[in-house]
Design a protein around this motif. Structure first.
Motif, PDB file in Angstrom:
ATOM      1  N   MET A 100       1.141  -1.203  -0.088  1.00  0.00           N
ATOM      2  CA  MET A 100      -0.350  -0.213   0.186  1.00  0.00           C
ATOM      3  C   MET A 100       0.862   1.071  -0.423  1.00  0.00           C
ATOM      4  O   MET A 100       0.758   2.226  -0.527  1.00  0.00           O
ATOM      5  CB  MET A 100      -0.793  -0.038   1.595  1.00  0.00           C
ATOM      6  N   GLU A 101       1.735   1.407   0.686  1.00  0.00           N
ATOM      7  CA  GLU A 101       2.634   2.228   0.639  1.00  0.00           C
ATOM      8  C   GLU A 101       3.353   2.432   0.377  1.00  0.00           C
ATOM      9  O   GLU A 101       4.231   4.362  -0.773  1.00  0.00           O
ATOM     10  CB  GLU A 101       3.901   2.717   1.871  1.00  0.00           C
ATOM     11  N   ARG A 102       4.356   1.437  -0.670  1.00  0.00           N
ATOM     12  CA  ARG A 102       4.884   1.840  -1.999  1.00  0.00           C
ATOM     13  C   ARG A 102       4.054   1.971  -3.479  1.00  0.00           C
ATOM     14  O   ARG A 102       4.338   2.982  -3.987  1.00  0.00           O
ATOM     15  CB  ARG A 102       5.275   0.373  -2.282  1.00  0.00           C
ATOM     16  N   TYR A 103       2.857   1.963  -3.797  1.00  0.00           N
ATOM     17  CA  TYR A 103       1.919   2.412  -4.442  1.00  0.00           C
ATOM     18  C   TYR A 103       1.640   4.041  -4.190  1.00  0.00           C
ATOM     19  O   TYR A 103       0.974   4.269  -4.872  1.00  0.00           O
ATOM     20  CB  TYR A 103       0.694   1.136  -4.421  1.00  0.00           C
ATOM     21  N   ARG A 104       0.959   3.983  -2.996  1.00  0.00           N
ATOM     22  CA  ARG A 104       0.593   5.740  -2.501  1.00  0.00           C
ATOM     23  C   ARG A 104       2.030   6.580  -3.669  1.00  0.00           C
ATOM     24  O   ARG A 104       1.657   7.681  -3.812  1.00  0.00           O
ATOM     25  CB  ARG A 104       0.451   5.972  -1.109  1.00  0.00           C
ATOM     26  N   GLN A 105       3.190   6.233  -3.422  1.00  0.00           N
ATOM     27  CA  GLN A 105       4.604   6.747  -3.694  1.00  0.00           C
ATOM     28  C   GLN A 105       4.008   7.540  -5.116  1.00  0.00           C
ATOM     29  O   GLN A 105       4.657   8.680  -5.616  1.00  0.00           O
ATOM     30  CB  GLN A 105       5.545   6.005  -3.436  1.00  0.00           C
ATOM     31  N   SER A 106       3.245   6.740  -6.227  1.00  0.00           N
ATOM     32  CA  SER A 106       2.435   7.372  -7.828  1.00  0.00           C
ATOM     33  C   SER A 106       2.179   8.744  -7.590  1.00  0.00           C
ATOM     34  O   SER A 106       0.752   8.322  -6.455  1.00  0.00           O
ATOM     35  CB  SER A 106       2.214   5.799  -8.414  1.00  0.00           C
ATOM     36  N   LYS A 110      -3.103   7.882  -5.256  1.00  0.00           N
ATOM     37  CA  LYS A 110      -3.003   8.544  -3.976  1.00  0.00           C
ATOM     38  C   LYS A 110      -3.305   7.853  -2.829  1.00  0.00           C
ATOM     39  O   LYS A 110      -3.293   7.189  -1.093  1.00  0.00           O
ATOM     40  CB  LYS A 110      -3.450   9.599  -4.039  1.00  0.00           C
ATOM     41  N   CYS A 111      -4.897   6.380  -3.049  1.00  0.00           N
ATOM     42  CA  CYS A 111      -5.480   6.205  -2.477  1.00  0.00           C
ATOM     43  C   CYS A 111      -5.584   4.854  -2.714  1.00  0.00           C
ATOM     44  O   CYS A 111      -7.113   4.262  -3.254  1.00  0.00           O
ATOM     45  CB  CYS A 111      -7.068   6.715  -2.576  1.00  0.00           C
ATOM     46  N   PRO A 112      -5.006   3.620  -2.858  1.00  0.00           N
ATOM     47  CA  PRO A 112      -5.470   2.230  -3.113  1.00  0.00           C
ATOM     48  C   PRO A 112      -6.378   1.487  -2.768  1.00  0.00           C
ATOM     49  O   PRO A 112      -6.490   1.506  -1.155  1.00  0.00           O
ATOM     50  CB  PRO A 112      -3.910   1.656  -3.426  1.00  0.00           C
ATOM     51  N   GLN A 113      -6.765   1.051  -3.173  1.00  0.00           N
ATOM     52  CA  GLN A 113      -8.413   0.055  -2.423  1.00  0.00           C
ATOM     53  C   GLN A 113      -7.612  -1.569  -2.197  1.00  0.00           C
ATOM     54  O   GLN A 113      -6.739  -2.600  -2.340  1.00  0.00           O
ATOM     55  CB  GLN A 113      -9.139  -0.421  -3.540  1.00  0.00           C
ATOM     56  N   LYS A 114      -7.095  -1.315  -0.794  1.00  0.00           N
ATOM     57  CA  LYS A 114      -6.776  -2.552   0.544  1.00  0.00           C
ATOM     58  C   LYS A 114      -7.565  -3.791   0.144  1.00  0.00           C
ATOM     59  O   LYS A 114      -6.798  -4.442  -0.611  1.00  0.00           O
ATOM     60  CB  LYS A 114      -6.815  -2.318   1.489  1.00  0.00           C
ATOM     61  N   PRO A 115      -8.491  -4.290  -0.830  1.00  0.00           N
ATOM     62  CA  PRO A 115      -9.005  -5.630  -0.850  1.00  0.00           C
ATOM     63  C   PRO A 115      -8.237  -6.206  -1.949  1.00  0.00           C
ATOM     64  O   PRO A 115      -8.216  -7.540  -1.674  1.00  0.00           O
ATOM     65  CB  PRO A 115     -10.938  -5.187  -0.823  1.00  0.00           C
ATOM     66  N   LYS A 116      -8.279  -5.516  -2.770  1.00  0.00           N
ATOM     67  CA  LYS A 116      -7.561  -5.441  -4.130  1.00  0.00           C
ATOM     68  C   LYS A 116      -6.296  -6.257  -3.920  1.00  0.00           C
ATOM     69  O   LYS A 116      -5.290  -6.731  -4.653  1.00  0.00           O
ATOM     70  CB  LYS A 116      -7.577  -4.467  -5.353  1.00  0.00           C
ATOM     71  N   VAL A 117      -5.627  -4.949  -3.253  1.00  0.00           N
ATOM     72  CA  VAL A 117      -3.844  -5.297  -2.649  1.00  0.00           C
ATOM     73  C   VAL A 117      -4.265  -6.889  -1.718  1.00  0.00           C
ATOM     74  O   VAL A 117      -2.755  -7.134  -2.291  1.00  0.00           O
ATOM     75  CB  VAL A 117      -3.563  -4.429  -1.640  1.00  0.00           C
ATOM     76  N   GLN A 118      -4.701  -7.305  -1.281  1.00  0.00           N
ATOM     77  CA  GLN A 118      -4.594  -8.398  -0.234  1.00  0.00           C
ATOM     78  C   GLN A 118      -5.442  -9.221  -1.350  1.00  0.00           C
ATOM     79  O   GLN A 118      -4.692 -10.550  -1.173  1.00  0.00           O
ATOM     80  CB  GLN A 118      -6.333  -8.185   0.462  1.00  0.00           C
ATOM     81  N   LEU A 120      -4.499  -9.336  -4.477  1.00  0.00           N
ATOM     82  CA  LEU A 120      -3.053  -9.184  -5.530  1.00  0.00           C
ATOM     83  C   LEU A 120      -1.842  -9.834  -4.714  1.00  0.00           C
ATOM     84  O   LEU A 120      -1.480 -10.822  -5.482  1.00  0.00           O
ATOM     85  CB  LEU A 120      -3.201  -7.962  -6.031  1.00  0.00           C
ATOM     86  N   LEU A 121      -1.876  -9.789  -3.627  1.00  0.00           N
ATOM     87  CA  LEU A 121      -0.628 -10.923  -2.580  1.00  0.00           C
ATOM     88  C   LEU A 121      -1.181 -12.145  -2.659  1.00  0.00           C
ATOM     89  O   LEU A 121      -0.490 -12.811  -2.828  1.00  0.00           O
ATOM     90  CB  LEU A 121      -1.272  -9.650  -1.509  1.00  0.00           C
ATOM     91  N   GLU A 122      -2.316 -12.576  -2.574  1.00  0.00           N
ATOM     92  CA  GLU A 122      -3.058 -13.599  -2.166  1.00  0.00           C
ATOM     93  C   GLU A 122      -2.503 -14.508  -3.949  1.00  0.00           C
ATOM     94  O   GLU A 122      -1.762 -15.672  -3.661  1.00  0.00           O
ATOM     95  CB  GLU A 122      -4.294 -14.449  -2.411  1.00  0.00           C
ATOM     96  N   MET A 123      -3.151 -14.233  -5.089  1.00  0.00           N
ATOM     97  CA  MET A 123      -2.695 -14.438  -6.547  1.00  0.00           C
ATOM     98  C   MET A 123      -1.065 -14.471  -6.572  1.00  0.00           C
ATOM     99  O   MET A 123      -0.515 -15.769  -7.731  1.00  0.00           O
ATOM    100  CB  MET A 123      -3.541 -13.870  -7.018  1.00  0.00           C
ATOM    101  N   ALA A 124      -0.626 -13.667  -6.344  1.00  0.00           N
ATOM    102  CA  ALA A 124       1.282 -13.492  -6.338  1.00  0.00           C
ATOM    103  C   ALA A 124       1.917 -14.658  -5.501  1.00  0.00           C
ATOM    104  O   ALA A 124       2.506 -15.188  -6.665  1.00  0.00           O
ATOM    105  CB  ALA A 124       2.086 -12.460  -5.783  1.00  0.00           C
ATOM    106  N   ARG A 125       1.260 -14.603  -4.452  1.00  0.00           N
ATOM    107  CA  ARG A 125       1.645 -16.182  -3.923  1.00  0.00           C
ATOM    108  C   ARG A 125       1.725 -17.490  -4.655  1.00  0.00           C
ATOM    109  O   ARG A 125       2.289 -18.789  -4.331  1.00  0.00           O
ATOM    110  CB  ARG A 125       1.114 -16.110  -2.406  1.00  0.00           C
ATOM    111  N   HIS A 126       0.932 -17.609  -5.264  1.00  0.00           N
ATOM    112  CA  HIS A 126       0.329 -18.822  -6.134  1.00  0.00           C
ATOM    113  C   HIS A 126       0.491 -19.189  -7.801  1.00  0.00           C
ATOM    114  O   HIS A 126      -0.156 -19.314  -8.072  1.00  0.00           O
ATOM    115  CB  HIS A 126      -0.953 -19.205  -5.921  1.00  0.00           C
ATOM    116  N   SER A 127       0.956 -17.825  -8.098  1.00  0.00           N
ATOM    117  CA  SER A 127       1.096 -17.437  -9.544  1.00  0.00           C
ATOM    118  C   SER A 127       1.540 -18.611 -10.399  1.00  0.00           C
ATOM    119  O   SER A 127       2.746 -19.530  -9.934  1.00  0.00           O
ATOM    120  CB  SER A 127       1.735 -15.785 -10.086  1.00  0.00           C
ATOM    121  N   ILE A 128       1.154 -18.833 -11.777  1.00  0.00           N
ATOM    122  CA  ILE A 128       1.276 -20.535 -12.511  1.00  0.00           C
ATOM    123  C   ILE A 128       2.950 -19.548 -13.626  1.00  0.00           C
ATOM    124  O   ILE A 128       2.784 -19.728 -13.928  1.00  0.00           O
ATOM    125  CB  ILE A 128       0.662 -21.400 -13.259  1.00  0.00           C
ATOM    126  N   GLY A 129       2.616 -18.141 -13.480  1.00  0.00           N
ATOM    127  CA  GLY A 129       4.150 -17.443 -14.400  1.00  0.00           C
ATOM    128  C   GLY A 129       5.339 -17.803 -14.494  1.00  0.00           C
ATOM    129  O   GLY A 129       5.773 -17.945 -13.954  1.00  0.00           O
TER     130      GLY A 129
END
Length: 313
Positions: A100-106, A110-118, A120-129
């Motif tokens: 959240m803090e990293r995205y706010r720096q852009s 200014k106001c990233p959505q916390k549910p989406k960040v959460q 996104l984090l779940e998806m990234a930890r199980h990504s098959i990319g």
């Protein structure tokens, strides 16, 4: 001349010139010329943006396929995430607060959505990319994001300029009275048609759009009637594209479409009905602009009812 072919081109052209059976093209001037040029350029920018969009989707399919489950479209937050943390490995080891803090720096977010960040984090930890070739892939996605933003800004600025130009025309005020026609649609209509006062009859607009019917017949064979498509392709495509929301949001057009497709005698298929309604729309646009009268949905409904009764009788 549908039967014209290369073998008789020169002879046909010579006869037409000799007999004076030709017309001069209407050259656009001032606002009409500006709208035509600007609308054409805007279309090319949109095509380029769509191409960049497809490249970004292709990139995500390879390196982060789960991304689209969190961000179905490339809004502000999606672009910031791709800019700051494009790969799953950039996200998986972080905390929600850290992201959240990293995205706010852009500056763009200014106001990233916390549910989406959460999520996104779940998806990234199980990504098959895939994880190979990330150095060049990082350069690629950064370039694509920059170009996508640039094109979005250029399209928005150009649309604003075109809107200001369109608002100076006499027709703009009256076209706005038709429910279902947005600003972008009005701009495209004016860029393709120009001033409606240049035409003596709405049938000229139908011919301009290539919606006149033609029949391929030979001897005893009688072919089906189809639209000629001998007109402005962009205008015809625009009318088809506009008709869907008109049928959905405009009661008069919806009623007429239902009547054409369900009438007991000679019912039309849905596509045939849309073609007929495109011609009807051109007649209404002509009447509204030339007579300078606001669109009257109730009057159109009365006309439909009267014509239905006459055909039934």
């Amino acid at each position: 001349m549908p039967t014209k072919h290369d073998a008789k081109d020169a002879l046909v052209i010579a006869r037409l010139v000799k007999d004076g059976r030709f017309s001069y093209p209407r050259i656009l001037h001032e606002v009409e010329a500006e709208l035509r040029a600007g609308s054409t350029f805007r279309e090319s920018l949109i095509k380029e943006r769509n191409a960049v969009h497809n490249q970004m989707i292709r990139w995500l399919d390879r390196y982060f396929p789960e991304f689209v489950q969190v961000f179905p479209s490339f809004g502000k937050m999606a672009l910031v995430v791709l800019e700051k943390t494009p790969f799953p490995m950039d996200i998986a080891s972080q905390t929600i607060e850290g992201l959240m803090e990293r995205y706010r720096q852009s500056e763009a977010l200014k106001c990233p959505q916390k549910p989406k960040v959460q999520k996104l984090l779940e998806m990234a930890r199980h990504s098959i990319g895939i994880t190979e070739g990330q150095q060049m892939a990082r350069i690629e996605i950064a370039t694509l994001v920059r170009r996508y933003r640039q094109l979005e800004q250029e399209i928005a600025a150009l649309t604003e300029e075109l809107t200001a130009l369109a608002q100076t025309t006499v027709e703009y005020e009256w076209l706005q009275t038709i429910p279902g026609l947005g600003e972008a649609t009005i701009i495209e209509l004016l860029s393709e048609i120009g001033s409606f006062h240049q035409y003596q009859d709405p049938r000229q607009l139908i011919k301009l759009a290539g919606l006149t019917l033609k029949e391929h017949s030979s001897g005893q064979h009688k072919g089906q009637k189809r639209i000629s498509k001998r007109g402005r392709r962009r205008l015809r495509a625009l009318l088809f594209r506009v008709m869907i929301p008109l049928i959905r949001h405009n009661k008069a057009f919806r009623t007429l479409h239902e009547y054409y497709t369900t009438r007991p005698v000679n019912p039309l298929r849905k596509k045939q009905s849309i073609v007929v309604l495109c011609g009807k729309l051109l007649k209404i646009l002509y009447a509204v602009c030339v007579k300078q009268q606001a669109f009257d949905e109730e009057r159109m409904m009365q006309d439909i009812f009267s014509s239905t009764q006459a055909q039934a009788a």
